[in-house]
Design a protein around this motif. Sequence first.
Motif, PDB file in Angstrom:
ATOM      1  N   GLN A 177       2.549 -45.843 -17.759  1.00 40.29           N
ATOM      2  CA  GLN A 177       2.458 -47.100 -18.505  1.00 40.29           C
ATOM      3  C   GLN A 177       3.085 -46.969 -19.890  1.00 40.29           C
ATOM      4  N   TYR A 178       3.764 -48.045 -20.291  1.00 38.25           N
ATOM      5  CA  TYR A 178       4.350 -48.133 -21.628  1.00 38.25           C
ATOM      6  C   TYR A 178       3.570 -49.173 -22.424  1.00 38.25           C
ATOM      7  N   HIS A 179       3.071 -48.775 -23.590  1.00 37.90           N
ATOM      8  CA  HIS A 179       2.233 -49.635 -24.424  1.00 37.90           C
ATOM      9  C   HIS A 179       3.021 -50.039 -25.670  1.00 37.90           C
ATOM     10  N   ARG A 180       3.194 -51.317 -25.874  1.00 36.39           N
ATOM     11  CA  ARG A 180       3.940 -51.817 -27.030  1.00 36.39           C
ATOM     12  C   ARG A 180       3.006 -52.159 -28.185  1.00 36.39           C
ATOM     13  N   ASN A 181       3.466 -51.860 -29.386  1.00 36.05           N
ATOM     14  CA  ASN A 181       2.829 -52.264 -30.636  1.00 36.05           C
ATOM     15  C   ASN A 181       1.346 -51.914 -30.672  1.00 36.05           C
ATOM     16  N   ILE A 182       1.057 -50.625 -30.533  1.00 38.60           N
ATOM     17  CA  ILE A 182      -0.341 -50.212 -30.492  1.00 38.60           C
ATOM     18  C   ILE A 182      -0.986 -50.113 -31.868  1.00 38.60           C
ATOM     19  N   PHE A 183      -0.180 -49.930 -32.924  1.00 36.34           N
ATOM     20  CA  PHE A 183      -0.781 -49.724 -34.252  1.00 36.34           C
ATOM     21  C   PHE A 183      -1.585 -50.936 -34.694  1.00 36.34           C
ATOM     22  N   SER A 184      -1.030 -52.116 -34.540  1.00 34.97           N
ATOM     23  CA  SER A 184      -1.752 -53.322 -34.957  1.00 34.97           C
ATOM     24  C   SER A 184      -2.982 -53.556 -34.094  1.00 34.97           C
ATOM     25  N   GLN A 185      -2.907 -53.167 -32.824  1.00 34.84           N
ATOM     26  CA  GLN A 185      -4.040 -53.317 -31.924  1.00 34.84           C
ATOM     27  C   GLN A 185      -5.175 -52.367 -32.298  1.00 34.84           C
ATOM     28  N   ILE A 186      -4.812 -51.131 -32.644  1.00 40.56           N
ATOM     29  CA  ILE A 186      -5.810 -50.112 -32.954  1.00 40.56           C
ATOM     30  C   ILE A 186      -6.315 -50.223 -34.393  1.00 40.56           C
ATOM     31  N   ASN A 187      -5.469 -50.729 -35.274  1.00 37.23           N
ATOM     32  CA  ASN A 187      -5.810 -50.800 -36.701  1.00 37.23           C
ATOM     33  C   ASN A 187      -5.700 -52.236 -37.219  1.00 37.23           C
ATOM     34  N   PRO A 188      -6.520 -53.145 -36.730  1.00 35.29           N
ATOM     35  CA  PRO A 188      -6.383 -54.553 -37.120  1.00 35.29           C
ATOM     36  C   PRO A 188      -6.665 -54.807 -38.599  1.00 35.29           C
ATOM     37  N   GLY A 189      -7.357 -53.878 -39.263  1.00 32.51           N
ATOM     38  CA  GLY A 189      -7.690 -54.089 -40.664  1.00 32.51           C
ATOM     39  C   GLY A 189      -6.658 -53.585 -41.649  1.00 32.51           C
ATOM     40  N   VAL A 190      -5.597 -52.913 -41.153  1.00 33.26           N
ATOM     41  CA  VAL A 190      -4.575 -52.400 -42.058  1.00 33.26           C
ATOM     42  C   VAL A 190      -3.656 -53.537 -42.482  1.00 33.26           C
ATOM     43  N   VAL A 191      -3.548 -53.754 -43.773  1.00 36.55           N
ATOM     44  CA  VAL A 191      -2.749 -54.850 -44.310  1.00 36.55           C
ATOM     45  C   VAL A 191      -1.267 -54.594 -44.033  1.00 36.55           C
ATOM     46  N   GLN A 192      -0.572 -55.589 -43.550  1.00 36.36           N
ATOM     47  CA  GLN A 192       0.870 -55.549 -43.264  1.00 36.36           C
ATOM     48  C   GLN A 192       1.244 -54.474 -42.240  1.00 36.36           C
ATOM     49  N   GLU A 193       0.266 -54.053 -41.444  1.00 39.55           N
ATOM     50  CA  GLU A 193       0.530 -53.134 -40.344  1.00 39.55           C
ATOM     51  C   GLU A 193       1.287 -51.892 -40.815  1.00 39.55           C
ATOM     52  N   LEU A 194       2.363 -51.500 -40.102  1.00 41.12           N
ATOM     53  CA  LEU A 194       3.032 -50.242 -40.439  1.00 41.12           C
ATOM     54  C   LEU A 194       4.019 -50.370 -41.589  1.00 41.12           C
ATOM     55  N   GLY A 195       4.468 -51.569 -41.899  1.00 39.30           N
ATOM     56  CA  GLY A 195       5.328 -51.736 -43.058  1.00 39.30           C
ATOM     57  C   GLY A 195       6.787 -51.969 -42.730  1.00 39.30           C
ATOM     58  N   ASP A 196       7.637 -51.597 -43.675  1.00 39.32           N
ATOM     59  CA  ASP A 196       9.042 -51.986 -43.706  1.00 39.32           C
ATOM     60  C   ASP A 196       9.948 -50.776 -43.480  1.00 39.32           C
ATOM     61  N   VAL A 197      10.592 -50.717 -42.326  1.00 41.51           N
ATOM     62  CA  VAL A 197      11.578 -49.720 -41.893  1.00 41.51           C
ATOM     63  C   VAL A 197      10.960 -48.333 -41.654  1.00 41.51           C
TER      64      VAL A 197
END
Length: 398
Positions: free
Chosen positions: A80-100
């Motif tokens: 299985q390939y899982h897309r965009n897991i950071f926002s799913q696992i860390n919903p409280g992190v502001v602006q997710e992973l960021g810029d570039v």
Amino acid sequence: MNTPPLFRTLSSTLLLALAALWLLDGCRTDDEWSVPSSRVNVDTTRIAPNAEVVGFYLLNEGNMGMNKCTLDYYDATTGQYHRNIFSQINPGVVQELGDVGNDLQIYDGKLWAVINCSHFVEVMEQQTARHITQISIPNCRYICFKGRYAYVSSYAGPVQIDPNARLGYVAKIDTHTLQLTDTCNVGYQPEQMAVVGSKLYVANSGGYRVPNYDRTVSVIDLNTFKVMKTIDVAINLHRVVADAYGQVWVSSRGDYYGEDSRLFCINSQTDTVTDSVNIATSGMTLANAQSDSLYIYGTEWNYATNQWTVNYAVVNVRTHEVLTRNFITDGTEKTIQQPYGIRVNPDNADIYVTDAGNFVTPGYLYCFSADGKQKWRVRAGDIPAHFAFTTLKVAIPE
């Protein structure tokens, strides 16, 4: 549509920001602004029972100024390939992973993501991708490790073309305390690095000072954390890989006009350039730490001819021979619009190549067998680029 390489090579520049905005205006639709988490079955085969690698993380860079860096995960035990897991696992992190997102590595039980234009290193748990902390480093580029410490290359100055840009530096981070402990000035706009023994080799690009590129590799003594030597190599250096023979392979991107991209070999005993290989090199990886096979993709643009030259090469690091200029043997390289990342699974020699496409809509990840035949491909995020293999099973929430 293809983005000329100046925009991608200097991906942290105002030039790319302008290019991205222009492309977005013509290419992106309203429903493409969000990046939902999802999963898809891509591989029906199963890994060998004794396999060490159980999957990998893939960092999607995202275009500058769009805050679109995302993290995917491929589970080799389930296919299985899982897309965009950071926002799913860390919903409280502001602006997710960021810029570039510019680099991704696993070390000391942690997943380290270098977020270039957000000016920090994101540190996560290896087995869960849960956020631990962010370490602030301006215009950070790449990361490598030795012992207790992480080393991060930094352009140091603001994100802009500047003929008077300051020297860059390498930041030293304690991997236990996650604190910045020291910095060491190197050349202009330092890029990728590699450790050989107690020495750190740093490729300096000088990309912000175009056309007056840097052409040096800085050698840092890790015992003193000071530059012990500067090696003249070629202009606009980028990638660095150390092999099992004590050689350091460094790529030059050339100047996109008359000076071509090439691959150079440094002897780490003498710290001198001993050879060069006439092969365009945009990214490279060894099949494994002891392998003789250096896998390369090259996407070379020439402004004089307005043409791309693309190769998928393998170089033997023992003999310095180019074994092939196309390791993809079934013709499917014709479907790859813009190769942008490469890794080889050390267990089964599967070759992974990412395709950035038009740089503003989701790209693709390709998996090829050791004999160069496509096994599967899957849509990833915007500008998929950087891999981190894991030996620990990662549990992704449903």
